[in-house]
Design an enzyme around this catalytic site. Structure first.
Site, PDB file in Angstrom:
ATOM      1  N   TYR A  18       0.948  -1.383   0.041  1.00  0.00           N
ATOM      2  CA  TYR A  18      -0.008   0.010  -0.036  1.00  0.00           C
ATOM      3  C   TYR A  18       0.869   1.256   0.005  1.00  0.00           C
ATOM      4  O   TYR A  18       0.497   2.141   0.676  1.00  0.00           O
ATOM      5  CB  TYR A  18      -1.094  -0.103   1.382  1.00  0.00           C
ATOM      6  CG  TYR A  18      -1.822  -1.205   1.165  1.00  0.00           C
ATOM      7  CD1 TYR A  18      -3.204  -0.778   0.277  1.00  0.00           C
ATOM      8  CD2 TYR A  18      -1.952  -2.353   1.638  1.00  0.00           C
ATOM      9  CE1 TYR A  18      -4.284  -1.781   0.306  1.00  0.00           C
ATOM     10  CE2 TYR A  18      -2.896  -3.189   1.555  1.00  0.00           C
ATOM     11  CZ  TYR A  18      -3.918  -2.920   0.829  1.00  0.00           C
ATOM     12  OH  TYR A  18      -5.006  -3.885   0.688  1.00  0.00           O
ATOM     13  N   TYR A 146     -11.974  -7.147   6.752  1.00  0.00           N
ATOM     14  CA  TYR A 146     -10.878  -7.241   5.809  1.00  0.00           C
ATOM     15  C   TYR A 146     -10.439  -8.891   5.853  1.00  0.00           C
ATOM     16  O   TYR A 146     -10.541  -9.270   6.794  1.00  0.00           O
ATOM     17  CB  TYR A 146      -9.605  -6.516   6.495  1.00  0.00           C
ATOM     18  CG  TYR A 146      -8.408  -6.751   5.215  1.00  0.00           C
ATOM     19  CD1 TYR A 146      -8.393  -6.133   4.399  1.00  0.00           C
ATOM     20  CD2 TYR A 146      -7.485  -7.763   5.587  1.00  0.00           C
ATOM     21  CE1 TYR A 146      -7.139  -6.318   3.437  1.00  0.00           C
ATOM     22  CE2 TYR A 146      -6.595  -7.974   4.832  1.00  0.00           C
ATOM     23  CZ  TYR A 146      -6.260  -7.107   3.616  1.00  0.00           C
ATOM     24  OH  TYR A 146      -5.285  -7.414   2.815  1.00  0.00           O
ATOM     25  N   ASP A 247     -13.098 -16.123   9.147  1.00  0.00           N
ATOM     26  CA  ASP A 247     -11.651 -15.781   9.015  1.00  0.00           C
ATOM     27  C   ASP A 247     -10.804 -15.416  10.362  1.00  0.00           C
ATOM     28  O   ASP A 247     -10.988 -14.307  10.932  1.00  0.00           O
ATOM     29  CB  ASP A 247     -11.956 -14.305   7.999  1.00  0.00           C
ATOM     30  CG  ASP A 247     -10.189 -13.991   7.561  1.00  0.00           C
ATOM     31  OD1 ASP A 247      -9.335 -14.528   8.372  1.00  0.00           O
ATOM     32  OD2 ASP A 247     -10.410 -13.145   6.630  1.00  0.00           O
ATOM     33  N   LYS A 276      -1.015 -16.441   8.847  1.00  0.00           N
ATOM     34  CA  LYS A 276      -0.325 -15.616   9.882  1.00  0.00           C
ATOM     35  C   LYS A 276       0.556 -16.376  10.688  1.00  0.00           C
ATOM     36  O   LYS A 276       1.900 -16.843  10.637  1.00  0.00           O
ATOM     37  CB  LYS A 276      -1.114 -14.568  10.388  1.00  0.00           C
ATOM     38  CG  LYS A 276      -1.450 -13.339   9.466  1.00  0.00           C
ATOM     39  CD  LYS A 276      -2.162 -12.314  10.157  1.00  0.00           C
ATOM     40  CE  LYS A 276      -2.748 -11.331   9.204  1.00  0.00           C
ATOM     41  NZ  LYS A 276      -1.660 -10.419   8.626  1.00  0.00           N
TER      42      LYS A 276
HETATM   43  N1  PMP Z   1      -7.843 -12.009   6.605  1.00  0.00           N
HETATM   44  C1  PMP Z   1      -7.600 -11.290   7.473  1.00  0.00           C
HETATM   45  C2  PMP Z   1      -8.440 -11.263   8.828  1.00  0.00           C
HETATM   46  C3  PMP Z   1      -6.081 -10.779   7.487  1.00  0.00           C
HETATM   47  O1  PMP Z   1      -5.913 -10.084   8.593  1.00  0.00           O
HETATM   48  C4  PMP Z   1      -5.328 -10.933   6.629  1.00  0.00           C
HETATM   49  C5  PMP Z   1      -3.903 -10.254   6.453  1.00  0.00           C
HETATM   50  N2  PMP Z   1      -3.765  -8.904   6.859  1.00  0.00           N
HETATM   51  C6  PMP Z   1      -5.780 -11.663   5.345  1.00  0.00           C
HETATM   52  C7  PMP Z   1      -6.952 -12.141   5.387  1.00  0.00           C
HETATM   53  C8  PMP Z   1      -4.921 -11.816   4.186  1.00  0.00           C
HETATM   54  O2  PMP Z   1      -3.937 -12.396   4.321  1.00  0.00           O
HETATM   55  P1  PMP Z   1      -2.571 -12.583   3.540  1.00  0.00           P
HETATM   56  O3  PMP Z   1      -1.943 -11.208   3.828  1.00  0.00           O
HETATM   57  O4  PMP Z   1      -1.472 -13.673   4.162  1.00  0.00           O
HETATM   58  O5  PMP Z   1      -2.923 -12.948   2.343  1.00  0.00           O
END
Ligand code: PMP
Length: 426
Positions: A18, A146, A247, A276
């Site tokens: 970003y 997100y 998620d 993560k």
């Molecule tokens: N879902 C959530 C809740 C996240 O916080 C993130 C990453 N910030 C993602 C999906 C996407 O993961 P990645 O950056 O490994 O593609």
């Protein structure tokens, strides 16, 4: 000879997340990282408040994870997962099935969080097709969410934050309901479920699943909400045979004080996304789990198979790192560590509430958020944090930290007092 690092090249040729290529924010060159400290090329040591975006829960350069990767490296770094399998993947998936809420039995190993969300969305659509619902190809989600940066994931991110307007003709249209406002430790306002109830009643023939980040909405605003929203939403979804996708890419593996945030709501989602911290932040790996029922229904759809299979699926090095990271978690030490961090953050950040510039301070598990009244100047505030020996990267109005579980009391105090002093100086 110690060649100096070519930061100019970085600035002129390398995208950072970003960030503009025309007038990029500074990117500080890192020489090494160990425990909770990042050492810059110029020798500056910083206490890391970000856990490299939620992932490095056990600290950098951890001997157990290092050893696991080194041992795996001498056996094989990668083999394709089509028609082959291996011990690191099997061991990891056993652990994931054991650790995650009861009922999640089938595991798809993906290569990043966003991809695991894509897989979850496809699972949901294929599952509904397998159940005979031909038009269930849209999703419901809550505003301020997100879920990643790929198109499918982006289409369920907050439309304003992720600038859906830029992609209006190509992004699939989904349903966005208001985000719940009841705080996790307050009383739950049942009326917050009304919008979902009405939507599912009227439009269920188009909807495959509800996708949400349980209890903590991360990159969409660092908002915390009441777990009863999730259990209530799950019950409503069940009424219409609509799936719930949790998620937990950010919240998973202990961050909110429970191993998974779904446990606050005492539910098992139909599909769960993890990423993560799964490898302790060592390398990229993610997982999408689902129930037996979802997997069975996917097999009933026309394709007969789940239509996904990335080149680096179940990469053995990443699986080895994940096995080591999960073994560390399975000692159970994280629970007390996260509890102590929660207390330390509550105590240490409280003084921010007295500042005129601060709108709110909230803490849950090992997550501390100071919401400012106005957006901060990231470059400027980062310089100030660095004077206190801290690595913190705010966005918008949000100054937030999610320290590594192994942070000492003293380092945690340096982190919180550095935040208070920096915000005072703004
Ligand atoms: N879902 C959530 C809740 C996240 O916080 C993130 C990453 N910030 C993602 C999906 C996407 O993961 P990645 O950056 O490994 O593609």
């Amino acid at each position: 000879m110690n060649k100096s690092i070519d930061v100019k090249f970085d600035e002129q040729h390398i995208w950072h997340p970003y960030t503009s290529m025309q007038s990029p924010l500074p990117s500080y060159p890192v020489k090494s990282a160990d425990g909770v400290r990042i050492t810059l090329e110029n020798g500056t040591e910083l206490i890391d408040g970000m856990s490299s975006w939620w992932s490095v829960i056990h600290g950098y350069n951890h001997p157990v994870i290092n050893q696991a990767i080194t041992e795996q490296l001498s056996k094989m770094s990668h083999v394709m997962f089509g028609g082959l399998t291996h011990r690191p993947a099997i061991d990891l998936c056993k652990k994931l099935v054991e650790l995650t809420p009861k009922g999640l039995e089938k595991v798809f190993l993906a290569d990043s969080g966003s991809v695991s969300v894509e897989v979850a969305l496809k699972m949901a659509i294929q599952c509904q097709l397998g159940r005979g619902y031909k038009n269930r190809n849209k999703f419901v989600t809550i505003k301020h969410g997100y879920h990643g940066d790929t198109f499918g994931a982006m289409a369920v991110c907050d439309p304003v934050n992720s600038m859906h307007s830029l992609y209006s003709d190509i992004l699939p249209k989904n349903y966005f309901i208001d985000a719940p406002k009841s705080k996790p430790n307050g009383t739950f306002n049942l009326a917050e479920l009304d919008e979902l109830k009405a939507l599912l009643q009227n439009s269920n023939e188009h909807i495959a699943a509800l996708i949400l980040e349980p209890v903590v909405q991360g990159a969409g605003g660092m908002r915390f909400y009441h777990p009863d929203f999730i259990s209530g939403a799950k019950a409503i979804c069940e009424q219409y045979n609509i799936l719930l996708i949790a998620d937990e890419i950010a919240t998973g593996f202990g961050r909110t004080g429970k191993m998974f945030a779904c446990e606050h709501a005492k539910i098992t989602p139909d599909i769960l996304c993890l990423g993560k911290a799964i490898t302790g932040g060592y390398m990229t790996l993610a997982a999408t789990l689902c129930t037996d029922k979802v997997a069975l229904d996917i097999s009933q759809c026309e394709a007969g198979v789940l239509m996904h299979g990335p080149t680096f699926m179940a990469n053995p090095l990443a699986c080895a790192a994940a096995n080591a990271s999960l073994s560390l978690l399975m000692t159970g030490e994280w629970f007390e560590q996260v509890k102590q961090i929660e207390l330390g953050l509550r105590d240490g950040l409280q003084a921010c509430l007295e500042l005129e510039t601060v709108a709110d301070v909230r803490v849950l598990g090992a997550i501390g958020v100071v919401e400012m009244k106005k957006a901060v100047n990231v470059a400027e505030i980062q310089k100030l944090f660095m004077q206190y020996g801290l690595w913190i990267r705010p966005f918008g109005k949000l100054v937030y930290v999610m320290p590594q579980y192994v942070i000492s009391k003293q380092d945690l105090t340096s982190l919180t007092s550095g935040i208070v002093n920096t915000l005072k100086a703004l």
